[in-house]
Design a protein around this motif. Sequence first.
Motif, PDB file in Angstrom:
ATOM      1  N   ILE A 189       0.830  -1.193   0.000  1.00  0.00           N
ATOM      2  CA  ILE A 189       0.000   0.000   0.000  1.00  0.00           C
ATOM      3  C   ILE A 189       0.867   1.246   0.000  1.00  0.00           C
ATOM      4  O   ILE A 189       1.791   1.375   0.805  1.00  0.00           O
ATOM      5  CB  ILE A 189      -0.946   0.011   1.214  1.00  0.00           C
ATOM      6  CG1 ILE A 189      -2.008  -1.088   1.071  1.00  0.00           C
ATOM      7  CG2 ILE A 189      -1.623   1.371   1.364  1.00  0.00           C
ATOM      8  CD1 ILE A 189      -2.923  -1.203   2.267  1.00  0.00           C
ATOM      9  N   GLN A 190       0.583   2.141  -0.906  1.00  0.00           N
ATOM     10  CA  GLN A 190       1.229   3.437  -0.951  1.00  0.00           C
ATOM     11  C   GLN A 190       0.152   4.510  -0.887  1.00  0.00           C
ATOM     12  O   GLN A 190      -0.833   4.451  -1.620  1.00  0.00           O
ATOM     13  CB  GLN A 190       2.078   3.583  -2.214  1.00  0.00           C
ATOM     14  CG  GLN A 190       3.229   2.595  -2.296  1.00  0.00           C
ATOM     15  CD  GLN A 190       4.170   2.885  -3.443  1.00  0.00           C
ATOM     16  OE1 GLN A 190       3.838   3.625  -4.369  1.00  0.00           O
ATOM     17  NE2 GLN A 190       5.355   2.312  -3.395  1.00  0.00           N
ATOM     18  N   LEU A 191       0.345   5.464   0.001  1.00  0.00           N
ATOM     19  CA  LEU A 191      -0.634   6.525   0.199  1.00  0.00           C
ATOM     20  C   LEU A 191      -0.202   7.773  -0.551  1.00  0.00           C
ATOM     21  O   LEU A 191       0.941   8.223  -0.420  1.00  0.00           O
ATOM     22  CB  LEU A 191      -0.790   6.833   1.688  1.00  0.00           C
ATOM     23  CG  LEU A 191      -1.122   5.646   2.606  1.00  0.00           C
ATOM     24  CD1 LEU A 191      -1.261   6.116   4.046  1.00  0.00           C
ATOM     25  CD2 LEU A 191      -2.390   4.951   2.144  1.00  0.00           C
ATOM     26  N   VAL A 211       4.497  10.266  -1.996  1.00  0.00           N
ATOM     27  CA  VAL A 211       3.904   8.941  -1.800  1.00  0.00           C
ATOM     28  C   VAL A 211       4.463   8.371  -0.511  1.00  0.00           C
ATOM     29  O   VAL A 211       5.681   8.168  -0.381  1.00  0.00           O
ATOM     30  CB  VAL A 211       4.229   8.005  -2.985  1.00  0.00           C
ATOM     31  CG1 VAL A 211       3.697   6.607  -2.717  1.00  0.00           C
ATOM     32  CG2 VAL A 211       3.626   8.561  -4.279  1.00  0.00           C
ATOM     33  N   LEU A 212       3.584   8.111   0.452  1.00  0.00           N
ATOM     34  CA  LEU A 212       3.995   7.533   1.725  1.00  0.00           C
ATOM     35  C   LEU A 212       4.040   6.021   1.583  1.00  0.00           C
ATOM     36  O   LEU A 212       3.020   5.374   1.361  1.00  0.00           O
ATOM     37  CB  LEU A 212       3.030   7.941   2.839  1.00  0.00           C
ATOM     38  CG  LEU A 212       3.414   7.504   4.252  1.00  0.00           C
ATOM     39  CD1 LEU A 212       4.748   8.105   4.669  1.00  0.00           C
ATOM     40  CD2 LEU A 212       2.312   7.879   5.239  1.00  0.00           C
ATOM     41  N   ARG A 213       5.246   5.460   1.714  1.00  0.00           N
ATOM     42  CA  ARG A 213       5.444   4.036   1.507  1.00  0.00           C
ATOM     43  C   ARG A 213       5.325   3.268   2.817  1.00  0.00           C
ATOM     44  O   ARG A 213       5.318   3.850   3.910  1.00  0.00           O
ATOM     45  CB  ARG A 213       6.820   3.792   0.883  1.00  0.00           C
ATOM     46  CG  ARG A 213       6.979   4.366  -0.519  1.00  0.00           C
ATOM     47  CD  ARG A 213       8.412   4.211  -1.006  1.00  0.00           C
ATOM     48  NE  ARG A 213       8.573   4.601  -2.402  1.00  0.00           N
ATOM     49  CZ  ARG A 213       9.726   4.693  -3.023  1.00  0.00           C
ATOM     50  NH1 ARG A 213      10.862   4.439  -2.351  1.00  0.00           N
ATOM     51  NH2 ARG A 213       9.794   5.046  -4.284  1.00  0.00           N
ATOM     52  N   ALA A 214       5.286   1.950   2.683  1.00  0.00           N
ATOM     53  CA  ALA A 214       5.146   1.095   3.863  1.00  0.00           C
ATOM     54  C   ALA A 214       6.345   1.208   4.790  1.00  0.00           C
ATOM     55  O   ALA A 214       6.227   0.940   5.993  1.00  0.00           O
ATOM     56  CB  ALA A 214       4.942  -0.358   3.432  1.00  0.00           C
ATOM     57  N   ASP A 215       7.529   1.596   4.268  1.00  0.00           N
ATOM     58  CA  ASP A 215       8.711   1.718   5.107  1.00  0.00           C
ATOM     59  C   ASP A 215       8.808   3.081   5.786  1.00  0.00           C
ATOM     60  O   ASP A 215       9.841   3.426   6.356  1.00  0.00           O
ATOM     61  CB  ASP A 215       9.980   1.443   4.303  1.00  0.00           C
ATOM     62  CG  ASP A 215      10.207   2.451   3.181  1.00  0.00           C
ATOM     63  OD1 ASP A 215       9.376   3.361   3.013  1.00  0.00           O
ATOM     64  OD2 ASP A 215      11.228   2.330   2.462  1.00  0.00           O
ATOM     65  N   GLY A 216       7.739   3.874   5.716  1.00  0.00           N
ATOM     66  CA  GLY A 216       7.715   5.158   6.392  1.00  0.00           C
ATOM     67  C   GLY A 216       8.361   6.291   5.631  1.00  0.00           C
ATOM     68  O   GLY A 216       8.378   7.430   6.116  1.00  0.00           O
ATOM     69  N   THR A 217       8.901   6.038   4.444  1.00  0.00           N
ATOM     70  CA  THR A 217       9.504   7.110   3.657  1.00  0.00           C
ATOM     71  C   THR A 217       8.439   7.831   2.849  1.00  0.00           C
ATOM     72  O   THR A 217       7.439   7.238   2.427  1.00  0.00           O
ATOM     73  CB  THR A 217      10.578   6.567   2.700  1.00  0.00           C
ATOM     74  OG1 THR A 217       9.976   5.625   1.793  1.00  0.00           O
ATOM     75  CG2 THR A 217      11.700   5.887   3.469  1.00  0.00           C
ATOM     76  N   LEU A 218       8.667   9.113   2.619  1.00  0.00           N
ATOM     77  CA  LEU A 218       7.811   9.873   1.724  1.00  0.00           C
ATOM     78  C   LEU A 218       8.586  10.069   0.428  1.00  0.00           C
ATOM     79  O   LEU A 218       9.521  10.867   0.362  1.00  0.00           O
ATOM     80  CB  LEU A 218       7.423  11.225   2.325  1.00  0.00           C
ATOM     81  CG  LEU A 218       6.413  12.009   1.494  1.00  0.00           C
ATOM     82  CD1 LEU A 218       5.037  11.351   1.569  1.00  0.00           C
ATOM     83  CD2 LEU A 218       6.327  13.461   1.941  1.00  0.00           C
ATOM     84  N   ALA A 219       8.199   9.315  -0.592  1.00  0.00           N
ATOM     85  CA  ALA A 219       8.857   9.376  -1.893  1.00  0.00           C
ATOM     86  C   ALA A 219       8.270  10.532  -2.703  1.00  0.00           C
ATOM     87  O   ALA A 219       7.207  11.063  -2.377  1.00  0.00           O
ATOM     88  CB  ALA A 219       8.670   8.054  -2.631  1.00  0.00           C
TER      89      ALA A 219
END
Length: 597
Positions: A103-105, A136-144
Amino acid sequence: MRRRLVTALLAGALLPAGLAGCGIPDQTEVQVDGSGPAAEAGALNGSPARPPTPTDSAEPGAFIENYLRAAAAGEREQAYSRVKDFVAPEARGRLTEKQSSEIQLTVVRLREKPEVTPPNNQGTSKVTVKVQQVGVLRADGTLAPPGANETEYVFQLRRAEPAGAALLLTDVPNDLLISDKALHEYYRSRTIYFWNSDQSRLVPDLRYLPSSVPTERRVTEVVKWLTGGPSDWLAKGVTRLPDGTRPINNATGSDGHWEVDLAMPAADDKRLARLATQLAWSLPELSGQLDLKIQNQKRLSVDLEQERTAHVAYPARAVPARFSVYDGAVRPLAIGNEPRVGVPLAPDANKNVVSAAVARADDQVLAALVVAGADGRQRLRVGSGPDPVTVFNTNSRTFGTIGRPTWLRSLDKGHPAGLVAADGKLYRFDDAAAMNQVPLAVPGPVVAVAGSLDGHRIALVSGGNLFVAAVSVDGGVISVGQPRPLVSLLTAVTAVDWVAENELVLAGNEADRPAIHQLTVDGAQEIPLKTNIGAEVTQLAAYPGGAVGGLPSLSYMYEANRAAFRNNPFDIIKREQVLDVPAGSRATNPTAPFFLY
């Protein structure tokens, strides 16, 4: 020491709390417990609070704002379940559900209030939301960086059945959308740390964790992040853990005693010691003993507080002092009761200065001066040594315009180096004033560059846009990674500097008027600091170390209309605040302000 920014828009630091053992057998995959409700903004320790629900608003515009705040935000395991609460039954099948790890937010910033079209004959309303794509907020907590380019989204709604005040979505974008407001309200910003290329200094990496994550899972999440590697843009400047490193069990702990169990190839004492330091700084809210296990065999025990004391994240900071350029020379400033020091430059070299970057490195002073010749062309003059610096080298090449230099605060004491923008290109320089162009894949001319306190991240302005990039320094050779563009509400950006560990201060235009904003290093959170300045900001300097020696936290200075200004409070820097001005000097405004630390 680790530095934190505390603003009205960023969540506070996590408080210490005990971790409970998870009871998972040896050699199992790390599991994530069930999700919980999102936490109220500012709630301590992720205390659960009820987020907005579909029944909280009968007005379509407010309903959509609540949807963007609360539906997909929070722990991912129930993201689709929360979204479906806002969606009419007949439309739920259009959502393409993914595994929680996939899931990417899509994080968006609302540019204005939602536009509502009145209901049609079928009772269906349409709501249009104009947005800025944030990331894009990734599952690893990074905002790409943003993965979409939509500037608006259109939603359709109807009244819930049986008739009542509630609304439901009948047409919803397939992307899981959250607003930047939701990122502030229901997530905690966290900083984890990776070693630089020669494993001599820690480099920060900003992540986000749902506020509802219980204390006993935070250590596990941080361990997963560290073993998963750095954010994409940061990879050039840091070292990953050895390939194959992974958590075996959930981290456990109670009463100040924590255990982390890993698989790590070639886990020698040095690697374990470096990992212990990473964990100590990546978990600043924890105290007590940490046991590192490899394949369930205890290999190292450290006291977390002592580890942070013995291995500081950054070198010790000198007490900061303010300087500016006055009548072509660097002069100290007298601001209130702040510390004042003499100019650390030999008088013969302190002439015809346009701008300067002066930094302390242990018992040495690093000085880079932009000087102007009689023809108006500019050169770079560089020197280093004990205070005051007496030996300078001047590059023979001249430029039409050189920006304010920045020193990279690397531990490579034998090869001090920095970066500077000149005539639209980025150059690296050393203490011999040798300049070499740094190739960059960015659009437009480079007009400003600023180095972070750790020395392995830079921010730069190119073509009116803001970028960040990782830096690797090896034997004085500077290598810059692929710059990452940052989204900002400001256009035509002109200047940037680091105002905190993961915070930038930048100048540009807001509604065609010069302004200064504060922005996280990933572009997630942005707040205005100064608006309606009246003239373009041509230089900007900040102190990223927080409150030290009486200097106010988040201090910065800037130049506009050939005059220098400061914040705390906002005021012009007056001529009488310039110290050590020789008799006979030309009366002028101080310009090109900077901090020495």
